[in-house]
Write a protein that holds these residues in place. Sequence first.
Motif, PDB file in Angstrom:
ATOM      1  N   THR A  76       0.827  -1.208   0.000  1.00 23.32           N
ATOM      2  CA  THR A  76       0.000   0.000   0.000  1.00 23.32           C
ATOM      3  C   THR A  76       0.860   1.256   0.000  1.00 23.32           C
ATOM      4  OG1 THR A  76      -1.743  -1.161   1.206  1.00 23.32           O
ATOM      5  CG2 THR A  76      -1.819   1.252   1.218  1.00 23.32           C
ATOM      6  N   VAL A  77       1.908   1.259   0.860  1.00 21.73           N
ATOM      7  CA  VAL A  77       2.815   2.414   0.921  1.00 21.73           C
ATOM      8  C   VAL A  77       3.535   2.593  -0.417  1.00 21.73           C
ATOM      9  CG1 VAL A  77       4.901   3.310   2.011  1.00 21.73           C
ATOM     10  CG2 VAL A  77       3.104   2.287   3.415  1.00 21.73           C
ATOM     11  N   ALA A  78       3.964   1.491  -1.000  1.00 14.14           N
ATOM     12  CA  ALA A  78       4.670   1.575  -2.282  1.00 14.14           C
ATOM     13  C   ALA A  78       3.762   2.136  -3.370  1.00 14.14           C
ATOM     14  CB  ALA A  78       5.187   0.191  -2.678  1.00 14.14           C
ATOM     15  N   ARG A  79       2.509   1.655  -3.382  1.00 15.89           N
ATOM     16  CA  ARG A  79       1.567   2.180  -4.372  1.00 15.89           C
ATOM     17  C   ARG A  79       1.312   3.664  -4.145  1.00 15.89           C
ATOM     18  NH1 ARG A  79      -1.067  -2.821  -3.532  1.00 15.89           N
ATOM     19  NH2 ARG A  79      -2.495  -1.827  -2.048  1.00 15.89           N
ATOM     20  N   GLY A  80       1.182   4.044  -2.851  1.00 13.50           N
ATOM     21  CA  GLY A  80       0.964   5.453  -2.545  1.00 13.50           C
ATOM     22  C   GLY A  80       2.134   6.316  -2.979  1.00 13.50           C
ATOM     23  N   GLN A  81       3.351   5.844  -2.728  1.00  9.86           N
ATOM     24  CA  GLN A  81       4.527   6.593  -3.151  1.00  9.86           C
ATOM     25  C   GLN A  81       4.605   6.692  -4.666  1.00  9.86           C
ATOM     26  OE1 GLN A  81       7.733   4.486  -1.262  1.00  9.86           O
ATOM     27  NE2 GLN A  81       7.593   5.678   0.644  1.00  9.86           N
ATOM     28  N   MET A  82       4.229   5.616  -5.344  1.00  9.10           N
ATOM     29  CA  MET A  82       4.250   5.647  -6.807  1.00  9.10           C
ATOM     30  C   MET A  82       3.221   6.637  -7.340  1.00  9.10           C
ATOM     31  SD  MET A  82       5.731   4.539  -9.490  1.00  9.10           S
ATOM     32  CE  MET A  82       6.605   3.089  -8.860  1.00  9.10           C
ATOM     33  N   GLU A  83       2.020   6.621  -6.746  1.00  7.66           N
ATOM     34  CA  GLU A  83       0.993   7.566  -7.182  1.00  7.66           C
ATOM     35  C   GLU A  83       1.420   9.000  -6.899  1.00  7.66           C
ATOM     36  OE1 GLU A  83      -2.573   6.432  -5.244  1.00  7.66           O
ATOM     37  OE2 GLU A  83      -2.837   4.570  -6.402  1.00  7.66           O
ATOM     38  N   LEU A  84       2.043   9.213  -5.711  1.00  7.29           N
ATOM     39  CA  LEU A  84       2.510  10.549  -5.372  1.00  7.29           C
ATOM     40  C   LEU A  84       3.593  11.011  -6.342  1.00  7.29           C
ATOM     41  CD1 LEU A  84       2.447  12.940  -3.427  1.00  7.29           C
ATOM     42  CD2 LEU A  84       4.115  11.742  -1.998  1.00  7.29           C
ATOM     43  N   ALA A  85       4.496  10.103  -6.677  1.00  7.90           N
ATOM     44  CA  ALA A  85       5.547  10.447  -7.636  1.00  7.90           C
ATOM     45  C   ALA A  85       4.944  10.796  -8.997  1.00  7.90           C
ATOM     46  CB  ALA A  85       6.528   9.290  -7.768  1.00  7.90           C
ATOM     47  N   ASN A  86       3.914  10.037  -9.398  1.00  3.76           N
ATOM     48  CA  ASN A  86       3.258  10.320 -10.676  1.00  3.76           C
ATOM     49  C   ASN A  86       2.556  11.681 -10.645  1.00  3.76           C
ATOM     50  OD1 ASN A  86       4.094   7.869 -11.757  1.00  3.76           O
ATOM     51  ND2 ASN A  86       2.234   6.794 -11.118  1.00  3.76           N
ATOM     52  N   GLN A  87       1.911  11.972  -9.499  1.00  2.16           N
ATOM     53  CA  GLN A  87       1.237  13.256  -9.370  1.00  2.16           C
ATOM     54  C   GLN A  87       2.238  14.407  -9.399  1.00  2.16           C
ATOM     55  OE1 GLN A  87      -1.100  13.055  -5.813  1.00  2.16           O
ATOM     56  NE2 GLN A  87      -2.565  11.591  -6.654  1.00  2.16           N
ATOM     57  N   ILE A  88       3.375  14.232  -8.705  1.00  5.27           N
ATOM     58  CA  ILE A  88       4.403  15.275  -8.709  1.00  5.27           C
ATOM     59  C   ILE A  88       4.927  15.507 -10.122  1.00  5.27           C
ATOM     60  CG2 ILE A  88       6.747  15.822  -7.940  1.00  5.27           C
ATOM     61  CD1 ILE A  88       6.076  14.432  -5.301  1.00  5.27           C
ATOM     62  N   GLN A  89       5.161  14.422 -10.854  1.00 10.57           N
ATOM     63  CA  GLN A  89       5.634  14.548 -12.222  1.00 10.57           C
ATOM     64  C   GLN A  89       4.596  15.230 -13.109  1.00 10.57           C
ATOM     65  OE1 GLN A  89       8.717  13.868 -13.278  1.00 10.57           O
ATOM     66  NE2 GLN A  89       8.116  14.804 -15.230  1.00 10.57           N
ATOM     67  N   ALA A  90       3.308  14.866 -12.873  1.00  7.56           N
ATOM     68  CA  ALA A  90       2.237  15.495 -13.647  1.00  7.56           C
ATOM     69  C   ALA A  90       2.172  16.995 -13.355  1.00  7.56           C
ATOM     70  CB  ALA A  90       0.898  14.833 -13.323  1.00  7.56           C
ATOM     71  N   LEU A  91       2.353  17.359 -12.075  1.00  8.52           N
ATOM     72  CA  LEU A  91       2.349  18.783 -11.715  1.00  8.52           C
ATOM     73  C   LEU A  91       3.538  19.508 -12.334  1.00  8.52           C
ATOM     74  CD1 LEU A  91       1.308  18.589  -7.943  1.00  8.52           C
ATOM     75  CD2 LEU A  91      -0.067  19.424  -9.855  1.00  8.52           C
TER      76      LEU A  91
END
Length: 274
Positions: free
Chosen positions: A57-72
């Motif tokens: 769950t933490v890994a998925r959250g970090q991956m989603e956060l990284a994707n969101q940061i990249q999108a921003l």
Amino acid sequence: MPGTCTGRSPARTRVVPVALLLAALGAQQAHAGLFDDEEARRQVTDLSAKSNERLDTVARGQMELANQIQALRDENARLRGQVETLNYELDAAKKRQQDFYVDLDGRLRKLETPAAASAATGAAAAAAATSARPADDKPVASEPPRKVASDPAAETREYEAALNLFRANKLKEAATAFEAFAKAHPDSTLTPNAYYWLGNAHYALRDCRRSLEAQRVVGSKWPTHSKAPDALLNVATCQQELGDSKSARSTLEALLAKYPDSAAASAARQRLKK
């Protein structure tokens, strides 16, 4: 046979139940130990599964956060590019508008020059007629001293020099040149234009107060001049930027009342609708 003992010894009889009891207790303890090991293994397995699930769950959250940061970051880069493009287009539009007004100013001056020349010719003819009167033909009243005749060609050169400074975006130098021209030639036909461009130069320098002063001179001293409607519109613009919305609206309404058919009036109508 009399005296022979046929029964078991009481001590041995008591030992057997004790041995059986001990054996039963040992079996129970062994079973209990086996049960405790299985429970521990099950708990360890469950804990491991929960830990792995949390890690996933933490890994998925970090991956989603990284994707969101990249999108921003991508969106920020895109918006920065749009801002740069809009700034370039705005600067280009300002330059085109500036060139348009300069060109329009030149065309209007060409139309105004023949009228000024005719007026100068008429004044010269009147002066010649006065000087040709007989000596005994005395004037009834003393004539006021005539002003020194201006040199339209020299005035035009001075004005063009100031206008070229403005066209080259040398705004401070242009403002100084237009102000000097207006002071040196207060009665020139080009003086209203000089005040108008003086106001524009101050506005481009972000000095709205001085721009207001120059534009107001155009409207007050030369209300019928072709630059008067545009000068009044510029006054409203400066008032709005200085935070005086009420005065800006009053100026726009005055512009519509005085110059309803001008191009500046059309712009005033659009602003009043907002």
